[in-house]
Design a protein around this motif. Sequence first.
Motif, PDB file in Angstrom:
ATOM      1  N   GLU A   1      16.829  -2.826  60.075  1.00 13.56           N
ATOM      2  CA  GLU A   1      16.420  -2.468  58.720  1.00 13.56           C
ATOM      3  C   GLU A   1      17.012  -1.122  58.313  1.00 13.56           C
ATOM      4  O   GLU A   1      17.384  -0.315  59.161  1.00 13.56           O
ATOM      5  N   GLU A   2      17.068  -0.905  57.026  1.00 21.17           N
ATOM      6  CA  GLU A   2      17.673   0.313  56.498  1.00 21.17           C
ATOM      7  C   GLU A   2      16.763   1.523  56.724  1.00 21.17           C
ATOM      8  O   GLU A   2      15.547   1.420  56.692  1.00 21.17           O
ATOM      9  N   GLY A   3      17.387   2.674  56.994  1.00 21.74           N
ATOM     10  CA  GLY A   3      16.657   3.928  57.024  1.00 21.74           C
ATOM     11  C   GLY A   3      16.026   4.300  58.343  1.00 21.74           C
ATOM     12  O   GLY A   3      15.068   5.064  58.373  1.00 21.74           O
ATOM     13  N   HIS A   4      16.531   3.774  59.455  1.00 28.29           N
ATOM     14  CA  HIS A   4      15.990   4.108  60.766  1.00 28.29           C
ATOM     15  C   HIS A   4      17.117   4.492  61.723  1.00 28.29           C
ATOM     16  O   HIS A   4      18.276   4.158  61.501  1.00 28.29           O
ATOM     17  N   VAL A   5      16.734   5.151  62.812  1.00 24.70           N
ATOM     18  CA  VAL A   5      17.649   5.400  63.921  1.00 24.70           C
ATOM     19  C   VAL A   5      17.263   4.444  65.038  1.00 24.70           C
ATOM     20  O   VAL A   5      16.137   4.456  65.531  1.00 24.70           O
ATOM     21  N   TYR A   6      18.198   3.588  65.417  1.00 21.18           N
ATOM     22  CA  TYR A   6      17.962   2.575  66.439  1.00 21.18           C
ATOM     23  C   TYR A   6      18.681   2.970  67.729  1.00 21.18           C
ATOM     24  O   TYR A   6      19.857   3.340  67.717  1.00 21.18           O
ATOM     25  N   GLY A   7      17.973   2.832  68.836  1.00 19.15           N
ATOM     26  CA  GLY A   7      18.575   3.048  70.137  1.00 19.15           C
ATOM     27  C   GLY A   7      18.834   1.720  70.814  1.00 19.15           C
ATOM     28  O   GLY A   7      17.939   0.880  70.919  1.00 19.15           O
ATOM     29  N   PHE A   8      20.077   1.528  71.249  1.00 12.74           N
ATOM     30  CA  PHE A   8      20.477   0.305  71.933  1.00 12.74           C
ATOM     31  C   PHE A   8      20.560   0.644  73.408  1.00 12.74           C
ATOM     32  O   PHE A   8      21.512   1.275  73.859  1.00 12.74           O
TER      33      PHE A   8
ATOM     34  N   THR B   1      29.952  -4.634  74.084  1.00 11.65           N
ATOM     35  CA  THR B   1      30.456  -5.910  73.569  1.00 11.65           C
ATOM     36  C   THR B   1      29.751  -6.287  72.276  1.00 11.65           C
ATOM     37  O   THR B   1      30.386  -6.685  71.296  1.00 11.65           O
ATOM     38  N   THR B   2      28.438  -6.119  72.264  1.00 11.85           N
ATOM     39  CA  THR B   2      27.668  -6.430  71.051  1.00 11.85           C
ATOM     40  C   THR B   2      28.096  -5.545  69.893  1.00 11.85           C
ATOM     41  O   THR B   2      28.293  -6.024  68.760  1.00 11.85           O
ATOM     42  N   MET B   3      28.264  -4.248  70.147  1.00 12.25           N
ATOM     43  CA  MET B   3      28.669  -3.328  69.084  1.00 12.25           C
ATOM     44  C   MET B   3      30.069  -3.656  68.566  1.00 12.25           C
ATOM     45  O   MET B   3      30.332  -3.576  67.354  1.00 12.25           O
ATOM     46  N   ASN B   4      30.969  -4.013  69.469  1.00 12.13           N
ATOM     47  CA  ASN B   4      32.321  -4.371  69.040  1.00 12.13           C
ATOM     48  C   ASN B   4      32.325  -5.615  68.166  1.00 12.13           C
ATOM     49  O   ASN B   4      33.127  -5.730  67.230  1.00 12.13           O
ATOM     50  N   ILE B   5      31.430  -6.557  68.462  1.00 12.66           N
ATOM     51  CA  ILE B   5      31.314  -7.752  67.614  1.00 12.66           C
ATOM     52  C   ILE B   5      30.699  -7.383  66.269  1.00 12.66           C
ATOM     53  O   ILE B   5      31.149  -7.830  65.211  1.00 12.66           O
ATOM     54  N   MET B   6      29.644  -6.548  66.294  1.00 11.54           N
ATOM     55  CA  MET B   6      28.968  -6.158  65.052  1.00 11.54           C
ATOM     56  C   MET B   6      29.898  -5.431  64.098  1.00 11.54           C
ATOM     57  O   MET B   6      29.734  -5.504  62.875  1.00 11.54           O
ATOM     58  N   THR B   7      30.882  -4.707  64.643  1.00 16.05           N
ATOM     59  CA  THR B   7      31.804  -3.941  63.799  1.00 16.05           C
ATOM     60  C   THR B   7      33.070  -4.717  63.467  1.00 16.05           C
ATOM     61  O   THR B   7      33.951  -4.195  62.776  1.00 16.05           O
ATOM     62  N   GLY B   8      33.179  -5.956  63.938  1.00 15.79           N
ATOM     63  CA  GLY B   8      34.347  -6.772  63.627  1.00 15.79           C
ATOM     64  C   GLY B   8      35.551  -6.486  64.491  1.00 15.79           C
ATOM     65  O   GLY B   8      36.648  -6.981  64.209  1.00 15.79           O
ATOM     66  N   CYS B   9      35.371  -5.708  65.565  1.00 21.12           N
ATOM     67  CA  CYS B   9      36.490  -5.389  66.457  1.00 21.12           C
ATOM     68  C   CYS B   9      36.715  -6.471  67.508  1.00 21.12           C
ATOM     69  O   CYS B   9      37.737  -6.455  68.200  1.00 21.12           O
ATOM     70  N   LEU B  10      35.763  -7.385  67.635  1.00 18.17           N
ATOM     71  CA  LEU B  10      35.831  -8.417  68.666  1.00 18.17           C
ATOM     72  C   LEU B  10      35.233  -9.696  68.094  1.00 18.17           C
ATOM     73  O   LEU B  10      34.249  -9.648  67.351  1.00 18.17           O
ATOM     74  N   SER B  11      35.842 -10.804  68.410  1.00 18.17           N
ATOM     75  CA  SER B  11      35.308 -12.090  67.943  1.00 18.17           C
ATOM     76  C   SER B  11      34.117 -12.507  68.803  1.00 18.17           C
ATOM     77  O   SER B  11      33.931 -12.014  69.920  1.00 18.17           O
ATOM     78  N   ALA B  12      33.334 -13.426  68.282  1.00 25.55           N
ATOM     79  CA  ALA B  12      32.194 -13.965  69.021  1.00 25.55           C
ATOM     80  C   ALA B  12      32.491 -15.401  69.430  1.00 25.55           C
ATOM     81  O   ALA B  12      33.230 -16.117  68.753  1.00 25.55           O
ATOM     82  N   THR B  13      31.907 -15.827  70.533  1.00 26.99           N
ATOM     83  CA  THR B  13      32.019 -17.225  70.931  1.00 26.99           C
ATOM     84  C   THR B  13      31.216 -18.096  69.974  1.00 26.99           C
ATOM     85  O   THR B  13      31.654 -19.172  69.557  1.00 26.99           O
TER      86      THR B  13
ATOM     87  N   LEU C   1      31.977   4.708  65.864  1.00 28.69           N
ATOM     88  CA  LEU C   1      32.555   5.558  66.897  1.00 28.69           C
ATOM     89  C   LEU C   1      32.493   4.798  68.214  1.00 28.69           C
ATOM     90  O   LEU C   1      31.424   4.665  68.807  1.00 28.69           O
ATOM     91  N   PRO C   2      33.638   4.290  68.716  1.00 26.78           N
ATOM     92  CA  PRO C   2      33.617   3.627  70.023  1.00 26.78           C
ATOM     93  C   PRO C   2      33.381   4.622  71.146  1.00 26.78           C
ATOM     94  O   PRO C   2      33.396   5.842  70.931  1.00 26.78           O
ATOM     95  N   GLU C   3      33.145   4.099  72.344  1.00 20.80           N
ATOM     96  CA  GLU C   3      32.876   4.979  73.485  1.00 20.80           C
ATOM     97  C   GLU C   3      34.038   5.933  73.736  1.00 20.80           C
ATOM     98  O   GLU C   3      33.838   7.094  74.092  1.00 20.80           O
TER      99      GLU C   3
ATOM    100  N   LEU D   1      27.307   4.178  66.894  1.00 21.53           N
ATOM    101  CA  LEU D   1      27.856   5.120  67.870  1.00 21.53           C
ATOM    102  C   LEU D   1      27.659   4.544  69.274  1.00 21.53           C
ATOM    103  O   LEU D   1      26.533   4.291  69.696  1.00 21.53           O
ATOM    104  N   ASP D   2      28.754   4.354  69.993  1.00 22.93           N
ATOM    105  CA  ASP D   2      28.693   3.771  71.325  1.00 22.93           C
ATOM    106  C   ASP D   2      28.741   4.882  72.372  1.00 22.93           C
ATOM    107  O   ASP D   2      29.767   5.534  72.542  1.00 22.93           O
ATOM    108  N   GLU D   3      27.621   5.092  73.060  1.00 19.80           N
ATOM    109  CA  GLU D   3      27.495   6.111  74.120  1.00 19.80           C
ATOM    110  C   GLU D   3      28.038   7.468  73.650  1.00 19.80           C
ATOM    111  O   GLU D   3      28.944   8.038  74.274  1.00 19.80           O
TER     112      GLU D   3
END
Length: 326
Positions: A25-32, A42-54, A79-81, A156-158
């Motif tokens: 949801e909008e307006g929060h800081v989420y920790g993965f 892998t999940t972040m790369n898919i969410m940002t369109g940098c990696l395809s999903a099966t 921001l990737p790792e 932001l990844d790590e």
Amino acid sequence: MITVEHLTKCYGDFTAVDDLSFTIEEGHVYGFLGPNGAGKSTTMNIMTGCLSATKGTVKIDGHDIFEEAKEAKRQIGYLPEQPPLYMNETPVEYLRFVGEAKGLRGEELNRQVEDVIQQTRIADVKNRSITALSKGYRQRVGIAQALLGNPKVIILDEPTVGLDPIQIIEIRDLIKQLGKAHTVIFSSHILSEVQTVCDKILIIAKGKLIAFDDPENLENRLLTPNEITLTIGSSREKAEKILAGVDHIADCVLEEKEEGMVLAKLKTDRENIYDTSRALFFAFAQENTPLLEMTLKKANLEEIFLELTETSEPDPAGGEKEEETA
């Protein structure tokens, strides 16, 4: 803001992401949160369109990251790792290049570059070569490029990996500030970091989402009963009689320590451990029996995190462990 449905990523026979579904949801800081190799990057790369999903879908502000990539990516700063920096450029040169790649021009480009420089506090080093900067400043430059274009979501990844303690605190403070104007998602395997910074926590292990809640609920929703240890100034028989009259005692073990002193280890099935500790105090007070010590052991987020990630069974439970002596 972000909807992830049945997201799966396989590499041959290996499943890196296993049927993930969640909503940001909008307006929060989420920790993965998750151990190394859990599938966070892998999940972040898919969410940002940098990696395809099966299989599965990711929608950013209503736009499918695969079908409407251009519209979806406009909403994301990433921001990737390993920050994609050009080491021989200065932060100003690099940020202008990234801004132009994002379609910024003229005064708008100048304004946004200056704004992100101020936001990330890199003004003092903006004209130095990036290769000469500390890792902490390089991370700030990486965050600055993610902010260009004023995206609604910052991923932001790590972001604190490899930083010294002072740099880690500075980056955490920066993330908190960004959370006031953006939805922020950042990954980490450090529990204290996520607890300190985040409004919401997602825990992932072996590609599965096993918990998703806010820190307070993760502290209160316990996997096992709370534990209370009592040192009682009485005989074993009297202690047993008093404890028998207290409700919500799930388990109790008594041990005679020395003459006139008993150690009681008990568990309560009450969600609020303080309700039981209060009842115990008054029960012994009414019998004029001294409680010499009372130690409360609440559920520990770190221990529950380890248990969850080892078993990898979906269970939105968590908690924080602390010992208190009354």
